[in-house]
Write a protein that holds these residues in place. Structure first.
Motif, short mmCIF file in Angstrom:
data_model
loop_
_atom_site.label_atom_id
_atom_site.label_comp_id
_atom_site.label_asym_id
_atom_site.label_seq_id
_atom_site.Cartn_x
_atom_site.Cartn_y
_atom_site.Cartn_z
N HIS A 39 -0.85 2.05 -3.93
CA HIS A 39 -1.21 2.91 -4.96
C HIS A 39 0.05 2.71 -6.06
O HIS A 39 0.18 3.58 -6.79
CB HIS A 39 -1.67 4.08 -4.76
N ARG A 40 1.16 1.84 -5.56
CA ARG A 40 2.17 1.74 -6.37
C ARG A 40 2.44 0.54 -6.88
O ARG A 40 2.85 -0.13 -5.92
CB ARG A 40 3.60 2.42 -5.42
N PRO A 41 2.02 -0.04 -7.96
CA PRO A 41 2.07 -1.36 -8.57
C PRO A 41 3.67 -1.78 -8.44
O PRO A 41 4.35 -0.74 -8.79
CB PRO A 41 1.44 -1.52 -9.86
N PRO A 42 3.82 -2.97 -8.28
CA PRO A 42 5.02 -3.52 -8.59
C PRO A 42 5.70 -3.45 -10.05
O PRO A 42 4.84 -2.91 -10.95
CB PRO A 42 4.86 -5.18 -8.48
N GLU A 43 6.93 -3.36 -9.92
CA GLU A 43 7.53 -2.88 -11.38
C GLU A 43 6.97 -3.90 -12.29
O GLU A 43 6.90 -5.30 -12.12
CB GLU A 43 9.25 -3.11 -11.39
N ALA A 44 6.77 -3.58 -13.52
CA ALA A 44 6.19 -4.23 -14.56
C ALA A 44 7.53 -5.08 -15.36
O ALA A 44 8.76 -4.37 -15.47
CB ALA A 44 5.53 -3.46 -15.58
N ARG A 45 7.14 -6.35 -15.49
CA ARG A 45 8.05 -7.04 -16.78
C ARG A 45 7.57 -7.21 -18.04
O ARG A 45 6.46 -7.51 -18.12
CB ARG A 45 8.15 -8.66 -15.99
N GLN A 76 -6.46 4.62 -15.24
CA GLN A 76 -6.92 4.87 -13.95
C GLN A 76 -5.82 4.35 -12.96
O GLN A 76 -5.28 3.15 -13.38
CB GLN A 76 -8.09 4.29 -13.60
N VAL A 77 -5.80 4.87 -11.75
CA VAL A 77 -4.86 4.29 -10.82
C VAL A 77 -5.78 3.67 -9.69
O VAL A 77 -6.62 4.51 -9.27
CB VAL A 77 -3.85 5.30 -10.20
N PHE A 78 -5.61 2.48 -9.25
CA PHE A 78 -6.56 1.89 -8.15
C PHE A 78 -5.28 1.11 -7.48
O PHE A 78 -4.19 0.41 -7.87
CB PHE A 78 -7.72 1.24 -8.90
N PRO A 79 -5.85 0.73 -6.28
CA PRO A 79 -5.01 -0.09 -5.25
C PRO A 79 -4.68 -1.35 -5.86
O PRO A 79 -5.47 -2.05 -6.51
CB PRO A 79 -5.87 -0.10 -4.03
N ASN A 80 -3.43 -1.97 -5.43
CA ASN A 80 -3.05 -3.40 -6.08
C ASN A 80 -4.02 -4.19 -5.18
O ASN A 80 -4.32 -5.35 -5.88
CB ASN A 80 -1.63 -3.45 -5.10
N TRP A 81 -4.67 -4.03 -4.20
CA TRP A 81 -5.62 -5.24 -3.58
C TRP A 81 -6.72 -5.23 -4.62
O TRP A 81 -7.50 -6.36 -4.58
CB TRP A 81 -5.98 -4.98 -2.21
N ASP A 82 -7.18 -4.27 -5.21
CA ASP A 82 -8.41 -4.17 -6.24
C ASP A 82 -8.02 -5.14 -7.30
O ASP A 82 -8.87 -5.77 -7.82
CB ASP A 82 -8.78 -2.84 -6.39
N THR A 83 -6.79 -4.78 -7.84
CA THR A 83 -6.47 -5.55 -9.09
C THR A 83 -6.54 -7.03 -8.65
O THR A 83 -7.02 -7.98 -9.54
CB THR A 83 -4.96 -5.31 -9.36
N GLU A 136 3.61 -8.06 -17.12
CA GLU A 136 3.18 -8.48 -16.07
C GLU A 136 3.76 -7.97 -14.82
O GLU A 136 5.07 -7.77 -14.54
CB GLU A 136 3.82 -10.06 -16.14
N ARG A 137 2.88 -7.48 -13.97
CA ARG A 137 3.26 -6.86 -12.63
C ARG A 137 2.97 -7.84 -11.52
O ARG A 137 3.81 -8.07 -10.54
CB ARG A 137 2.21 -5.82 -12.32
N PHE A 138 2.02 -8.67 -11.57
CA PHE A 138 1.59 -9.83 -10.54
C PHE A 138 1.70 -10.89 -11.42
O PHE A 138 1.53 -11.28 -12.50
CB PHE A 138 0.19 -9.56 -9.85
N GLU A 139 2.32 -12.23 -10.59
CA GLU A 139 2.23 -13.58 -11.32
C GLU A 139 0.94 -13.68 -11.95
O GLU A 139 0.08 -13.89 -11.15
CB GLU A 139 2.62 -14.66 -9.99
N ASP A 140 1.25 -14.40 -13.16
CA ASP A 140 0.10 -14.71 -13.88
C ASP A 140 -1.02 -13.57 -14.09
O ASP A 140 -2.06 -14.07 -14.58
CB ASP A 140 -0.56 -16.06 -13.33
N VAL A 141 -0.79 -12.64 -14.02
CA VAL A 141 -1.78 -11.55 -14.34
C VAL A 141 -1.00 -10.85 -15.48
O VAL A 141 -0.09 -9.85 -14.99
CB VAL A 141 -1.95 -10.62 -13.03
N PHE A 142 -1.56 -10.79 -16.69
CA PHE A 142 -1.09 -10.01 -18.03
C PHE A 142 -1.85 -9.09 -18.38
O PHE A 142 -3.29 -8.99 -18.25
CB PHE A 142 -0.92 -10.95 -18.93
#
Length: 85
Positions: A10-16, A44-51, A24-30
């Protein structure tokens, strides 16, 4: 098998910052920068795995939508090319 850890999921990676409006938090996910959406769109806050699950299935979803609803599919690149002409 990995365990589910709430604090990790529930804590996403740091945003670039990619552009003035995109991050971009995850590679190629804008994403649209959430700072720009706080007034009109509740975040909304939802788990990283759901993203990552949603991202992985987006092409399947688009294919389904095209098969069921589109009479014609036009490539985005084709539209951009036409605008440049």
């Amino acid at each position: 098998m990995s365990g589910y850890r709430y604090s990790e999921q529930h804590r996403p990676p740091e945003a670039r910052q990619v552009t003035d409006v995109a991050i971009e938090r995850f590679e190629d996910v804008f994403e649209v920068d959430p700072k720009l959406m706080t007034v009109h769109v509740a975040q909304q806050v939802f788990p990283n795995w759901d993203t990552l699950r949603i991202v992985a299935s987006r092409h399947d979803h688009l294919d389904w939508m095209h098969r069921h609803w589109a009479r014609k599919v036009v490539s985005g690149q084709r539209l951009l090319d036409e605008m440049d002409e």
